[in-house]
Each structure stands twice: as C-alpha cells, then as structure tokens.
Design an enzyme around this catalytic site. Structure first.
Site, short mmCIF file in Angstrom:
data_model
loop_
_atom_site.label_atom_id
_atom_site.label_comp_id
_atom_site.label_asym_id
_atom_site.label_seq_id
_atom_site.Cartn_x
_atom_site.Cartn_y
_atom_site.Cartn_z
CE LYS A 282 -1.08 7.88 8.42
NZ LYS A 282 -2.54 7.67 8.26
CD GLU A 283 2.89 10.09 0.40
OE1 GLU A 283 3.36 9.95 -0.74
OE2 GLU A 283 2.03 10.96 0.67
CG MET A 284 9.19 9.08 -0.02
SD MET A 284 9.60 10.12 -1.43
CE MET A 284 11.28 9.61 -1.74
CB ALA B 191 10.08 4.89 3.79
#
Length: 324
Positions: A136-138, A94
């Site tokens: 590192k993702e959402m 994101a």
C-alpha cells in the site's frame, strides 16, 4: 523633547536588562523538565559523510517504488518547511492505495523510543525497510527485487562502494535501510524554546511564556515530556474520556489487551507544521487537537483562551532550520 529622550532611554534599558526572577524560574523549569534537543541522535557515531550522502539520495529516490512514482520524501517531506510530513489525512501510496494512519514526521525521529504509531519498528533502520515493500506504500515486490533494481543503476554502484568500503556485498536491502537511517539522523530541529532554556530570555515573548505556563499548569507535560515533548512513551488514546476509533493501536503488534488503543505519544516539536493530527489524521487544526487532548486525556474542558495560549507556545517549537 526631554520626555521623548526619557522614553527612548527606558526602551533601551528594557532591551538590555536581564530577565525577571519569574522568567528565570520559567527558564530553569523548562531546562529541568524538558531540556534541549541533544546535538546527536543515537547511532550517529559511526555515520560517515559518504553514508549520509548516499542516504540522502535514497531518501529522495523514486526508483525505490514499484512504478518510480514515490520516494520516502513523498510522505515525509523535509523540504521548504514542510515539517517532515505530507499534510494529508493519510498518505496515498505509489499505486493509489490510501494508508490507514497519518504519516508522522521524520524530523527528530531517531530520538524516539520506537518507530511508527504502534512502535513496531525498534529503530530507523527497521523502519526504513517497511514502506519500500509495503504493497500500500511504495509497493516493491520483495527485498531482492529492490536490491536488483538499485544494483542496476551505475551511480549507486560507486556510492555504495564509498559508503560501505568494508562490506563484501555492497548493495543490500539492509545497507539501503542503514544509509536512509544515517541521513534521517541528520534531521534534527532547533527552535526558540531551545534558545530560551539555554539562556536567551528574549527567545520567547510574553504570550509564548504564558502559553508555556498554561501548558504545564494543565498537565500537558504528563504525556508530552522530555526534550521532544513526546516521542518517548506510549499512552492510551482516550485515557480519561474514550476517543472514537476502530484502530487498536499497539494491540495489533503485541496482542495484549492492555495495549488496545495505545499509541506512541507524538513529539510536539514542529507540531504547528504537521497538521492534520492524531493517528487517524481527523483533527484539522492545532487548536482542535489541544481541545481534544484536554478532554480525552486530561478530562477537562479547556477554555478558548487557554487553548489559544497553549497553541501560541507550541508554535514557538517550530524549527528554525531553513532546509526543513
């Protein structure tokens, strides 16, 4: 005119005659060694329409990310024949961070032995919890922040009440994951290989049948077996010939030396849609993946015609569902 009529009659007879003994044997072999994809995923027995609908909405919900820019579907796209992936080498989070591994397909994932390349999540519920709070993702700060954010949306208050009528606390991080998992358990594929081993001998053409024979003759099924052609075991990448990678795979979870470079064997269902390949996403084409698997896993140099033949068969494992 008489000759033309005989030709037409011969074509009609070929169309309606049954399979040859060789094809019957191939159909039986496919059914015995692989089998059709089961009708229901494990854990779906208690899934209600309300729970599945809530999970579907949450799967596409960008508000589950820190900046409302990313949903589960961003990396596991189930729309318009995307195959449940984003077709990126590794996914972008994101906030612009790039992941370390290729995003695997979410289609049929509930049938797998475990989730993620290293198997660190035992099931879909546990898997669904990971990306939302992964920086590192959402990128959400923690589970409580997620609960507060979703609780502040009026529409979700009603949807959770319907999906979890017996729970005193309706909106919880665990219930969010449960709902997403329920929706993911509906993402089951259906392809022409299933039709073939169910008895439709015309479901695969001669080239695809030959590709299936080559697939088995070369020993591909030693890893890619079961109804999903994989997803049910872990194997060392570079089993015969070393594969160059810094990723230690399952070792990062278990810390056991024997798990170095060990990854979950990916399913080959829908594989024609899910490029690029392998945990690192460095293999761009299906043909290149077949060639590398032959070399690294089986220790053989496959000929171009063998690679093409196997690829032809694997393309018949593409989902027929129009929605995904």
């Amino acid at each position: 005119m008489k000759k033309r009529s005989l030709v037409i009659l011969w074509v009609v007879l070929l169309q309606f005659c049954g399979p040859s003994e060789e094809v019957k044997k191939l159909m039986k072999q496919g059914k015995d060694q692989f089998g059709v994809i089961p009708a229901k995923m494990p854990g779906s027995e208690a899934d209600t329409p309300e729970l599945i609908e809530l999970g579907r909405k949450l799967f596409f919900e960008k508000k589950l990310s820190i900046n409302d820019q990313q949903s589960c579907n961003s990396c596991h796209d189930v729309r318009e024949k995307k195959g449940g992936v984003d077709n990126a080498v590794t996914s972008t989070g994101a906030q612009g961070d790039v992941g370390e591994r290729n995003s695997p397909t979410v289609l049929n994932a509930g049938f797998h032995i475990a989730q993620f390349w290293d198997g660190r999540a035992k099931d879909l519920v546990e898997q669904a919890k990971g990306p939302i709070t992964n920086p590192k993702e959402m990128g959400m700060l923690n589970e409580q922040v997620v609960e507060e954010k979703i609780s502040g949306i009026t529409e979700y208050q009603a949807l959770f009440a319907k999906a979890f009528p017996k729970d005193e606390r309706k909106i919880s991080y665990n219930n969010i994951a449960k709902a997403i998992a329920a929706y993911e358990r509906t993402l089951r594929t259906n392809d022409r290989f299933d039709d073939f081993i169910r008895g439709d001998h015309k479901a695969l053409n001669q080239q695809e049948q030959k590709g299936f024979q080559d697939f088995m003759a070369k020993g591909c099924q030693s890893c890619h077996n079961g109804p999903l052609f994989g997803g049910n075991s872990f194997r060392k990448l570079g089993q015969v010939k070393p594969y160059e990678t810094e990723d230690l795979g399952k070792y990062a979870v278990s810390k056991k030396d024997e798990d170095k470079y060990v990854f979950k064997v990916p399913s080959l269902r829908n594989v024609a849609l899910t490029a690029p390949y392998f945990h690192d996403g460095k293999v761009k084409t299906l043909e290149e993946a077949i060639k590398k698997m032959g070399y690294h896993q089986l220790g053989m140099e496959l000929k171009d015609e063998e690679i093409s033949s196997i690829a032809t068969f694997l393309k018949a494992l593409t989902d027929k569902n129009k929605s995904h």
